[in-house]
Scaffold this motif. Structure first.
Motif, PDB file in Angstrom:
ATOM      1  N   ILE A  52       0.805  -1.380   0.092  1.00 54.22           N
ATOM      2  CA  ILE A  52       0.188   0.060   0.043  1.00 54.22           C
ATOM      3  C   ILE A  52       0.876   1.172  -0.102  1.00 54.22           C
ATOM      4  O   ILE A  52       0.498   2.192  -0.614  1.00 54.22           O
ATOM      5  CB  ILE A  52      -0.868   0.052   1.382  1.00 54.22           C
ATOM      6  CG1 ILE A  52      -1.835  -0.999   1.101  1.00 54.22           C
ATOM      7  CG2 ILE A  52      -1.695   1.150   1.478  1.00 54.22           C
ATOM      8  CD1 ILE A  52      -2.781  -1.490   2.255  1.00 54.22           C
ATOM      9  N   MET A  60       3.478   1.541  -1.621  1.00 52.15           N
ATOM     10  CA  MET A  60       4.100   1.886  -2.805  1.00 52.15           C
ATOM     11  C   MET A  60       2.905   1.983  -3.671  1.00 52.15           C
ATOM     12  O   MET A  60       3.179   1.926  -5.102  1.00 52.15           O
ATOM     13  CB  MET A  60       4.929   0.661  -3.293  1.00 52.15           C
ATOM     14  CG  MET A  60       6.250   0.414  -2.317  1.00 52.15           C
ATOM     15  SD  MET A  60       7.123   1.858  -1.867  1.00 52.15           S
ATOM     16  CE  MET A  60       7.968   2.180  -3.394  1.00 52.15           C
ATOM     17  N   GLY A  61       1.712   2.060  -3.517  1.00 54.35           N
ATOM     18  CA  GLY A  61       0.414   2.562  -4.295  1.00 54.35           C
ATOM     19  C   GLY A  61      -0.475   1.394  -4.601  1.00 54.35           C
ATOM     20  O   GLY A  61      -1.609   1.849  -5.283  1.00 54.35           O
ATOM     21  N   ILE A  62      -0.132   0.223  -4.081  1.00 52.32           N
ATOM     22  CA  ILE A  62      -1.430  -0.853  -4.613  1.00 52.32           C
ATOM     23  C   ILE A  62      -2.632  -0.348  -3.688  1.00 52.32           C
ATOM     24  O   ILE A  62      -2.446   0.001  -2.644  1.00 52.32           O
ATOM     25  CB  ILE A  62      -0.709  -2.253  -3.989  1.00 52.32           C
ATOM     26  CG1 ILE A  62       0.741  -2.408  -4.681  1.00 52.32           C
ATOM     27  CG2 ILE A  62      -1.637  -3.209  -4.289  1.00 52.32           C
ATOM     28  CD1 ILE A  62       0.519  -3.133  -5.955  1.00 52.32           C
ATOM     29  N   PRO A  63      -3.681  -0.593  -4.395  1.00 54.85           N
ATOM     30  CA  PRO A  63      -5.033  -0.326  -3.664  1.00 54.85           C
ATOM     31  C   PRO A  63      -5.241  -1.262  -2.678  1.00 54.85           C
ATOM     32  O   PRO A  63      -4.799  -2.314  -2.653  1.00 54.85           O
ATOM     33  CB  PRO A  63      -5.921  -0.307  -4.648  1.00 54.85           C
ATOM     34  CG  PRO A  63      -5.177  -0.448  -6.019  1.00 54.85           C
ATOM     35  CD  PRO A  63      -3.985  -0.756  -5.596  1.00 54.85           C
ATOM     36  N   LYS A  64      -5.988  -0.673  -1.554  1.00 57.77           N
ATOM     37  CA  LYS A  64      -5.781  -1.533  -0.359  1.00 57.77           C
ATOM     38  C   LYS A  64      -6.662  -2.744  -0.531  1.00 57.77           C
ATOM     39  O   LYS A  64      -6.137  -3.941  -0.002  1.00 57.77           O
ATOM     40  CB  LYS A  64      -6.590  -0.554   0.747  1.00 57.77           C
ATOM     41  CG  LYS A  64      -5.710   0.263   1.573  1.00 57.77           C
ATOM     42  CD  LYS A  64      -6.467   1.212   2.620  1.00 57.77           C
ATOM     43  CE  LYS A  64      -6.452   2.604   2.431  1.00 57.77           C
ATOM     44  NZ  LYS A  64      -7.153   3.589   3.184  1.00 57.77           N
ATOM     45  N   ASN A  85       2.074   1.083 -14.096  1.00 60.90           N
ATOM     46  CA  ASN A  85       2.939   1.798 -13.099  1.00 60.90           C
ATOM     47  C   ASN A  85       3.030   1.193 -11.626  1.00 60.90           C
ATOM     48  O   ASN A  85       3.951   1.485 -11.026  1.00 60.90           O
ATOM     49  CB  ASN A  85       2.511   3.246 -12.997  1.00 60.90           C
ATOM     50  CG  ASN A  85       1.384   3.298 -12.259  1.00 60.90           C
ATOM     51  OD1 ASN A  85       0.231   2.810 -12.792  1.00 60.90           O
ATOM     52  ND2 ASN A  85       1.082   4.149 -11.235  1.00 60.90           N
ATOM     53  N   LEU A  86       2.176   0.237 -11.375  1.00 56.11           N
ATOM     54  CA  LEU A  86       2.288  -0.448 -10.201  1.00 56.11           C
ATOM     55  C   LEU A  86       2.855  -1.957 -10.356  1.00 56.11           C
ATOM     56  O   LEU A  86       2.752  -2.736  -9.277  1.00 56.11           O
ATOM     57  CB  LEU A  86       0.759  -0.557  -9.585  1.00 56.11           C
ATOM     58  CG  LEU A  86       0.181   0.657  -9.213  1.00 56.11           C
ATOM     59  CD1 LEU A  86      -1.289   0.478  -8.434  1.00 56.11           C
ATOM     60  CD2 LEU A  86       0.982   1.445  -8.171  1.00 56.11           C
ATOM     61  N   ALA A 113       5.509  -2.750  -7.801  1.00 54.63           N
ATOM     62  CA  ALA A 113       5.102  -3.015  -6.348  1.00 54.63           C
ATOM     63  C   ALA A 113       4.405  -4.363  -6.410  1.00 54.63           C
ATOM     64  O   ALA A 113       4.466  -5.353  -5.295  1.00 54.63           O
ATOM     65  CB  ALA A 113       4.166  -2.085  -5.917  1.00 54.63           C
ATOM     66  N   ARG A 135       8.990  -2.767   0.229  1.00 59.03           N
ATOM     67  CA  ARG A 135       9.044  -1.500  -0.289  1.00 59.03           C
ATOM     68  C   ARG A 135      10.733  -1.446  -1.073  1.00 59.03           C
ATOM     69  O   ARG A 135      10.704  -0.932  -2.140  1.00 59.03           O
ATOM     70  CB  ARG A 135       9.356  -0.413   0.700  1.00 59.03           C
ATOM     71  CG  ARG A 135       7.752  -0.006   1.205  1.00 59.03           C
ATOM     72  CD  ARG A 135       7.806   1.270   2.088  1.00 59.03           C
ATOM     73  NE  ARG A 135       8.741   1.002   3.523  1.00 59.03           N
ATOM     74  CZ  ARG A 135       9.443   2.045   3.784  1.00 59.03           C
ATOM     75  NH1 ARG A 135       9.729   2.934   3.099  1.00 59.03           N
ATOM     76  NH2 ARG A 135      10.131   1.689   4.791  1.00 59.03           N
ATOM     77  N   THR A 162      10.235  -3.355  -4.434  1.00 63.94           N
ATOM     78  CA  THR A 162       9.627  -2.602  -5.283  1.00 63.94           C
ATOM     79  C   THR A 162      10.939  -1.683  -5.974  1.00 63.94           C
ATOM     80  O   THR A 162      10.798  -1.555  -7.446  1.00 63.94           O
ATOM     81  CB  THR A 162       8.623  -1.589  -4.709  1.00 63.94           C
ATOM     82  OG1 THR A 162       7.563  -2.426  -3.882  1.00 63.94           O
ATOM     83  CG2 THR A 162       7.953  -0.954  -5.736  1.00 63.94           C
TER      84      THR A 162
END
Lengths: 347, 347
Positions: A261, A263-267, B233-234, B237, B326, B329
């Motif tokens: 999360i 690093m941007g992954i949706p919850k 872009n994810l 991650a 993190r 990633t």
């Protein structure tokens, strides 16, 4: 369609399916009672005293197996010669009775719900699972009616934190009788019993119980997950690993998700992805791969996986997690001895 | 036996079994070709180029579904209207061909093994899975024969670490054509694909692909585990969480077992108990329970579980594990940019 000839393999497949159903039918018929319905020589009677969440989960797992109607493989060492076919669930309140009928009513296998009828239900049973509240144990077991009803039978206790020696003391305060004593096996499932993924540990008394009773107990708890058998002196460690381990795993899963999360992954995705990732590796280990070998196999030199692994090493993950298991073991022991402030800071 | 009446539920069960096999037979017959064997209007053709371990695992998962014969479940919204029914596996060597025949030969669904025949197998396909070695991508894709064969089709790349933009550049060096370009979807399964417990992440290009292409891709990878779709872009991650996460989990399982072994649990039992314990909690989270809620639920006040949990907190488990994700990633990103010494100590 007259000119189309179905290939042989399709016909073979259809015949095989029909043969399978004919065999199932014949086996069911063979297992049916004759006119005397008490002549149920084939199956055992199982009674659950204090049928709460766990008792219901166990019954559900057994019913799912029986409903499937698979021919019992008599050459399979893990399947007992005689399986339970009659089931009693003993409760006190009307709400408990209603709950059981609701949760187990959809299975083909019938459940008899008994209220305030422990002794009679025990008399009729061959195997009894004790799942009452620990404080009620003495009042339920410590009387002659129950002692007599339990003579020569198998008593499986799922009472959390209660060693089988304690059950034995309540049942036989003057010492275990030389003849007719019931066999007491302690079973410790964990929270995943509700989804039939329990890690259940059985603790066998000394002297060891008859082999067929251990086979039956193992079979029962295999309906709700995996089973291991350990000596009673290892039950605190087993409690720490299998009883507390799920909580430690929950923290681990939450932490994996947290990093993702960050690093941007949706919850919503992060928790599911973390849980499935964890599930996958657990499956590989259960399939027989040593976790160290599995780790090594997936860690390409110079890659991102190794980059994460060295962070775990520098952070002392191994020490922290193994210490948590060791600590929980000692706490479990101290609780068993009536310790006070067992999680305190001055020890 | 004249006086024994089989109960209604047994007869219903037998009739249901026979009906099931009759339906299967009819379904198979309906899907059979007429005299013109190219009239396979019902199903799609799927070709795997470079059919290695992962390609074979994917095909095995699909075959298991098709063999079960449940393809008429139109109530399941996740099932595409048209499923693949014809399968080509493209390899180079004889040993690869033999391996595939061995691993997939026991399914009823047939597999066509093609050697050094990528273009023809692609021409005949509707959907193509690209699973070759990354270094071979340019030679396989970067030619007009393949460009033409791929026109208007769905290309799913399972090449590790290769973004779909890179595939697109190889296929269309002068830019993506306005008409007839193939749809490229990147799929990243993880190591548990071998036991059909993968956490696969799909990366969809911009503009997004046609809905039925995404649905088919999701369906294909649902045969070997769970699927999530994320924007490109994810993907770093996602690589850290789902690609490297299994290794982190292996360390966690090993550490649980270590603690238990320290307290006397036999080694053969410890790894299985640790793995099943982890599996159980992952199942509860996958069933919808937030890991924090699950942890709280199983932590009785003053108990051994809480005793272990505070050890995890004092040891900074959360920080270490989330940092590993993190870090992985960032390493994945840097590798993608051609970084050097990405796991070094001076950064």
């Amino acid at each position: 369609m007259a000119r189309d000839l179905a290939p042989d393999w399709i016909l073979q497949g259809a015949l095989a399916e029909q043969d399978k159903s004919a065999q199932w039918f014949k086996q069911k018929l063979a297992n049916m009672t004759t006119e005397n319905s008490a002549d149920r020589a084939k199956g055992l009677a199982l009674t659950v005293i204090g049928c709460g969440t766990l008792g219901t989960a166990i019954l559900g797992g057994i019913f799912e197996f029986l409903d499937a109607g698979k021919t019992v493989d008599k050459t399979d060492d893990d399947t007992p010669a005689r399986l339970p076919t009659i089931f009693n669930a003993c409760v006190r309140s009307d709400s408990s009775a209603a709950r059981i009928r609701k949760e187990l009513g959809n299975y083909k296998t019938p459940i008899n719900v008994r209220q305030n009828d422990n002794v009679a239900a025990t008399k009729e049973a061959d195997v009894i699972i004790l799942g009452c509240k620990p404080y009620a144990t003495a009042s339920i077991l410590g009387n002659d009616d129950m002692r007599n009803a339990l003579q020569g039978k198998l008593l499986i206790s799922i009472l959390a934190g209660v060693p089988e020696t304690q059950i034995s003391l309540i049942l036989y305060p003057s010492g275990i009788p030389k003849e007719g004593a019931c066999t007491i096996i302690r079973a410790m499932p964990n929270t995943a019993a509700s989804i039939r993924e329990s890690m259940t540990v059985l603790s066998t008394p000394t002297p060891a119980p008859p082999a067929d009773q251990l086979t039956l107990t193992t079979w029962i708890f295999s309906r709700i997950g995996r089973v291991s058998t350990l000596a009673p002196n290892l039950m605190d460690a087993a409690t720490a690993l299998c009883g507390s381990g799920p909580a430690f795993t929950a923290v681990f899963i939450e932490s994996l998700a947290l990093g993702a999360i960050a690093m941007g992954i949706p919850k919503e995705s992060a928790y599911e992805m973390a849980a499935q990732t964890v599930r996958g590796m657990s499956g590989l280990v259960l399939g027989g791969e040593h976790p160290a070998l599995a780790r090594d196999r997936v860690s390409s030199p110079g890659g991102c996986t190794v980059g994460g692994l060295v962070v775990l090493e520098e952070g002392g993950l191994r020490g922290t997690v193994s210490r948590a298991v060791r600590e929980a073991t000692v706490v479990a022991s101290q609780l068993g001895e009536g310790g006070k402030n067992v999680n305190g800071t001055r020890r």
